[in-house]
Write a protein that holds these residues in place. Structure first.
Motif, mmCIF file in Angstrom:
data_model
loop_
_atom_site.group_PDB
_atom_site.id
_atom_site.type_symbol
_atom_site.label_atom_id
_atom_site.label_comp_id
_atom_site.label_asym_id
_atom_site.label_seq_id
_atom_site.Cartn_x
_atom_site.Cartn_y
_atom_site.Cartn_z
ATOM 1 N N GLY A 1 0.825 -1.201 0.000
ATOM 2 C CA GLY A 1 0.000 0.000 0.000
ATOM 3 C C GLY A 1 0.856 1.247 0.000
ATOM 4 O O GLY A 1 1.804 1.363 0.791
ATOM 5 N N LEU A 2 0.547 2.172 -0.894
ATOM 6 C CA LEU A 2 1.248 3.460 -0.967
ATOM 7 C C LEU A 2 0.266 4.512 -0.473
ATOM 8 O O LEU A 2 -0.681 4.880 -1.170
ATOM 9 N N LEU A 3 0.480 4.980 0.754
ATOM 10 C CA LEU A 3 -0.477 5.849 1.434
ATOM 11 C C LEU A 3 0.066 7.272 1.507
ATOM 12 O O LEU A 3 1.196 7.493 1.940
ATOM 13 N N GLY A 4 -0.748 8.219 1.072
ATOM 14 C CA GLY A 4 -0.323 9.610 1.143
ATOM 15 C C GLY A 4 -1.420 10.535 0.668
ATOM 16 O O GLY A 4 -2.359 10.129 -0.023
ATOM 17 N N ALA A 5 -1.310 11.806 1.046
ATOM 18 C CA ALA A 5 -2.288 12.803 0.620
ATOM 19 C C ALA A 5 -2.128 13.088 -0.869
ATOM 20 O O ALA A 5 -1.108 12.742 -1.483
ATOM 21 N N ALA B 1 -3.487 -11.079 -5.524
ATOM 22 C CA ALA B 1 -2.102 -10.818 -5.124
ATOM 23 C C ALA B 1 -1.350 -12.070 -4.698
ATOM 24 O O ALA B 1 -0.195 -11.968 -4.272
ATOM 25 N N GLN B 2 -1.968 -13.232 -4.795
ATOM 26 C CA GLN B 2 -1.341 -14.434 -4.265
ATOM 27 C C GLN B 2 -0.018 -14.765 -4.966
ATOM 28 O O GLN B 2 0.925 -15.213 -4.330
ATOM 29 N N ASN B 3 0.043 -14.558 -6.259
ATOM 30 C CA ASN B 3 1.243 -14.932 -7.008
ATOM 31 C C ASN B 3 1.833 -13.763 -7.779
ATOM 32 O O ASN B 3 2.502 -13.966 -8.797
ATOM 33 N N ARG B 4 1.572 -12.545 -7.309
ATOM 34 C CA ARG B 4 2.112 -11.384 -8.015
ATOM 35 C C ARG B 4 2.337 -10.238 -7.037
ATOM 36 O O ARG B 4 1.879 -10.271 -5.902
ATOM 37 N N LEU B 5 3.030 -9.242 -7.497
ATOM 38 C CA LEU B 5 3.244 -8.018 -6.728
ATOM 39 C C LEU B 5 2.147 -7.034 -7.094
ATOM 40 O O LEU B 5 1.939 -6.743 -8.282
ATOM 41 N N VAL B 6 1.443 -6.518 -6.102
ATOM 42 C CA VAL B 6 0.410 -5.510 -6.325
ATOM 43 C C VAL B 6 0.783 -4.255 -5.540
ATOM 44 O O VAL B 6 0.924 -4.300 -4.310
ATOM 45 N N LEU B 7 0.959 -3.148 -6.247
ATOM 46 C CA LEU B 7 1.214 -1.857 -5.615
ATOM 47 C C LEU B 7 -0.039 -1.010 -5.775
ATOM 48 O O LEU B 7 -0.501 -0.767 -6.895
ATOM 49 N N PHE B 8 -0.568 -0.549 -4.653
ATOM 50 C CA PHE B 8 -1.908 0.030 -4.600
ATOM 51 C C PHE B 8 -1.811 1.374 -3.883
ATOM 52 O O PHE B 8 -1.534 1.435 -2.696
ATOM 53 N N SER B 9 -1.995 2.474 -4.615
ATOM 54 C CA SER B 9 -1.892 3.792 -3.986
ATOM 55 C C SER B 9 -3.269 4.300 -3.582
ATOM 56 O O SER B 9 -4.273 4.023 -4.247
ATOM 57 N N THR B 10 -3.312 5.044 -2.485
ATOM 58 C CA THR B 10 -4.578 5.589 -2.006
ATOM 59 C C THR B 10 -4.321 6.664 -0.953
ATOM 60 O O THR B 10 -3.224 6.767 -0.418
ATOM 61 N N HIS B 11 -5.338 7.476 -0.696
ATOM 62 C CA HIS B 11 -5.313 8.345 0.480
ATOM 63 C C HIS B 11 -6.435 7.940 1.431
ATOM 64 O O HIS B 11 -6.717 8.638 2.396
ATOM 65 N N ILE B 12 -7.063 6.784 1.160
ATOM 66 C CA ILE B 12 -8.132 6.255 2.005
ATOM 67 C C ILE B 12 -7.537 5.150 2.871
ATOM 68 O O ILE B 12 -7.213 4.063 2.383
ATOM 69 N N VAL B 13 -7.374 5.439 4.148
ATOM 70 C CA VAL B 13 -6.604 4.575 5.039
ATOM 71 C C VAL B 13 -7.133 3.146 5.080
ATOM 72 O O VAL B 13 -6.370 2.179 4.995
ATOM 73 N N ASP C 1 -4.980 7.168 12.716
ATOM 74 C CA ASP C 1 -4.270 8.098 13.605
ATOM 75 C C ASP C 1 -2.896 8.446 13.033
ATOM 76 O O ASP C 1 -2.450 9.592 13.110
ATOM 77 N N VAL C 2 -2.216 7.439 12.478
ATOM 78 C CA VAL C 2 -0.903 7.673 11.870
ATOM 79 C C VAL C 2 -1.044 8.640 10.707
ATOM 80 O O VAL C 2 -0.242 9.574 10.554
ATOM 81 N N TYR C 3 -2.063 8.432 9.888
ATOM 82 C CA TYR C 3 -2.288 9.313 8.740
ATOM 83 C C TYR C 3 -2.507 10.744 9.210
ATOM 84 O O TYR C 3 -1.911 11.691 8.679
ATOM 85 N N LEU C 4 -3.339 10.934 10.219
ATOM 86 C CA LEU C 4 -3.612 12.278 10.733
ATOM 87 C C LEU C 4 -2.390 12.883 11.412
ATOM 88 O O LEU C 4 -2.200 14.098 11.381
ATOM 89 N N TYR C 5 -1.558 12.042 11.989
ATOM 90 C CA TYR C 5 -0.329 12.516 12.620
ATOM 91 C C TYR C 5 0.617 13.093 11.563
ATOM 92 O O TYR C 5 1.202 14.156 11.743
ATOM 93 N N TYR C 6 0.752 12.391 10.441
ATOM 94 C CA TYR C 6 1.654 12.833 9.391
ATOM 95 C C TYR C 6 1.057 13.898 8.477
ATOM 96 O O TYR C 6 1.783 14.721 7.905
ATOM 97 N N PHE C 7 -0.269 13.871 8.304
ATOM 98 C CA PHE C 7 -0.903 14.756 7.323
ATOM 99 C C PHE C 7 -1.941 15.653 7.976
ATOM 100 O O PHE C 7 -3.065 15.779 7.490
ATOM 101 N N ARG C 8 -1.576 16.265 9.072
ATOM 102 C CA ARG C 8 -2.502 17.124 9.803
ATOM 103 C C ARG C 8 -3.071 18.216 8.900
ATOM 104 O O ARG C 8 -4.232 18.577 8.978
#
Length: 287
Positions: free
Chosen positions: A31-35, A179-191, A279-286
């Motif tokens: 998971g790629l998490l960010g605003a 994702a069982q047999n592959r790499l999945v990179l999934f970006s979102t801002h929805i925690v 909480d982590v998301y709000l801590y980093y992206f207040r």
């Protein structure tokens, strides 16, 4: 299989979109998490070899992907934020069209399209025009077309944005199964979209990965920084302007339970709470 990102940087003039990112991935959901504006899309487009890094390299099993050319793209499936489709095409016709673009033999394209449309729950409406589909149906068609070449690497850029909660859950479960047999990179801002299915989470801010680890490891970033306190409604209004309030809930006695994310104890009677990923998301992206 290892996909390694080695000191990758991307500049647009004086703007630094991605700043010296280094990490590695193999199988499972990442998971790629960010605003919005954190640099997630730029990083994913470089992983897909759509954009070239200003500095650094992306390597698959030790070989730079820019040297692999078509051989790398044959291993790749990509669903951008707004994937292109022809609204008057049916789902079936669109899948066969994408199969032809990917160079699949006609018989193989038909067989794989049938399999994937069944897997994403669109087989019964395969002959309906895409313009009649809901947002969730279109996103499921998007992941089906990304899977046509049976990729080992699947890159999904904000695939659940705009979906209702039921469709988001369905889409998450679909990604987890794939994702069982592959790499999945999934970006979102929805925690919640990455909390339950990711093997590893990258927290990205201002072009850098500022934290990475399993969901449990990432949650530790907020340990000792999450507080709960009960105040009056009038006090809640003042505190909501003053502190980083993650949650606010009215209690049966007319007071308000506040969940606050910050280093210092906000009130004398505030008690520490167990952090969750939000909480982590709000801590980093207040902001």
């Amino acid at each position: 299989m290892e996909l390694r990102i080695d000191r990758v940087t991307k500049k647009y003039g004086n703007k630094l979109a991605v700043d010296r990112i280094s990490t590695a991935m193999d199988y499972g959901v990442y998971g790629l998490l960010g605003a919005n504006g954190a640099g997630k899309t730029t990083l994913m487009r470089m992983i897909c070899d759509i954009q070239t890094p200003t500095m650094g390299e992306i390597l698959l099993e030790g070989t730079p992907i820019r040297d692999m050319g078509e051989a790398y793209r044959d291993l790749l499936g990509y669903l951008p934020q707004n994937f292109g489709y022809y609204p008057d095409f049916t789902a079936w016709r669109f899948m066969l069209y994408i199969g032809a673009l990917k160079g699949l033999p006609k018989a193989a394209a038909k067989e794989k399209s049938m399999e994937l449309l069944q897997e994403v729950g669109l087989w019964e409406i395969r002959n309906k025009k895409i313009k009649t589909f809901s947002g969730g149906m279109k996103q499921r068609l998007g992941i089906a077309q990304a899977m046509l070449n049976n990729p080992r690497i699947l890159v999904l850029d904000e695939p659940t944005a705009g979906l209702d909660p039921k469709e988001r859950v369905r889409f998450r479960n679909l990604i987890s199964a794939m994702a069982q047999n592959r790499l999945v990179l999934f970006s979102t801002h929805i925690v919640s979209d990455v909390e339950y299915i990711s093997r590893k989470i990258f927290v990205m801010k201002e072009g850098q990965i500022i934290h990475e680890g399993s969901p449990g490891e990432v949650r530790k970033a907020a340990e000792g920084k999450v507080w709960e306190c009960t105040v009056t409604a009038a006090e809640a209004d003042v505190m909501a302007r003053k502190f980083n309030v993650g949650n606010l809930r009215n209690t049966e006695d007319g007071n308000v339970l506040l969940r606050i994310i910050q280093e210092e104890r906000p009130t004398a009677d505030a008690r520490q709470a167990e952090p969750v990923l939000e909480d982590v998301y709000l801590y980093y992206f207040r902001e």
